[in-house]
Scaffold this active site. Sequence first.
Site, PDB file in Angstrom:
ATOM      1  N   HIS A  35     -65.886  33.752 -35.684  1.00 13.70           N
ATOM      2  CA  HIS A  35     -65.116  34.562 -34.743  1.00 13.70           C
ATOM      3  C   HIS A  35     -63.859  35.128 -35.411  1.00 13.70           C
ATOM      4  O   HIS A  35     -63.512  36.298 -35.213  1.00 13.70           O
ATOM      5  CB  HIS A  35     -64.667  33.716 -33.544  1.00 13.70           C
ATOM      6  CG  HIS A  35     -65.784  33.188 -32.701  1.00 13.70           C
ATOM      7  ND1 HIS A  35     -66.087  31.851 -32.632  1.00 13.70           N
ATOM      8  CD2 HIS A  35     -66.667  33.825 -31.891  1.00 13.70           C
ATOM      9  CE1 HIS A  35     -67.106  31.676 -31.805  1.00 13.70           C
ATOM     10  NE2 HIS A  35     -67.474  32.847 -31.344  1.00 13.70           N
ATOM     11  N   SER A 183     -71.533  28.299 -35.679  1.00 15.26           N
ATOM     12  CA  SER A 183     -71.866  28.474 -34.274  1.00 15.26           C
ATOM     13  C   SER A 183     -71.035  27.521 -33.438  1.00 15.26           C
ATOM     14  O   SER A 183     -70.770  26.389 -33.859  1.00 15.26           O
ATOM     15  CB  SER A 183     -73.357  28.198 -34.042  1.00 15.26           C
ATOM     16  OG  SER A 183     -73.646  28.126 -32.659  1.00 15.26           O
TER      17      SER A 183
END
Length: 276
Positions: A35, A183
């Site tokens: 991210h 993840s």
Amino acid sequence: MKIFTTRSEIQQHLTASGGKTIGFVPTMGALHQGHLSLIAQAKAGNDVVVCSIFVNPTQFTNARDLEDYPRPIDADIAKLEAAGCDILFNPPVTEMYDGNEHWHLNIGQLEFLLEGEFRPGHYQGVMQVVYKLLDIIKPTTLYLGQKDYQQFMVVSKMVEMLGISVQLVMCAIERETDGLAMSSRNIHLTPVDRQHALILSKTLNWLKNNFNIKNVFQLEQDAMAMLQSEPGVEPEYIEIADGKTLLPANEQSTSIVALAAARVGKTRLIDNVVIV
């Protein structure tokens, strides 16, 4: 970093700073380096960077998955501040949905392939919330990760069909040093599960290194056997697809991607690798 929880507040703020380019990174939180790499790209290419954290209920096909999804908001805020994010939009569900909404956009077979087969309705929920977020933020550029390759294609199709004025950028997968795709779900892997999970990236890399368009069927069979032979791993699919349609790759395909999904222990993981 400014934090907003309502549509009206963030829209008012963004309107007041009109004329600036906005890079937008939508997330469901539990942020990791993947991210943050999107935040970095948005920061490099725009005047203002907006990140949203919203665990979207309409894209979960399993109520337990929604309940179990990690929500470490304080840690996420600290990471965004350290990354230089300008604005966080962190609305409650009641701010995004009025409880009496209907959404359906016919994007054709793309919705039902691969992830769509195993998570029916998932992509309608994704499109619904991304449409809402784009309407609120009105970004110049939208940054999405390659790990959710099909999601990028679904959102691209929606943007095209609805004529939304935004540029889409696909950002490369960030991996751990041993190859595991980063993840938010990795937090649920036990140490043993995590070792078994490496078979996903190993198998996808094997496909890339041994790729031959004339032998796709056999490659997929061998790759599935590799996944099935790993303890604690229950593969759902591993397919070599056309990178523009996600239909089976053929000799006319100018872009080819291998995609996989499997349950490792109790955790469902996806991964992919661009072959051509």
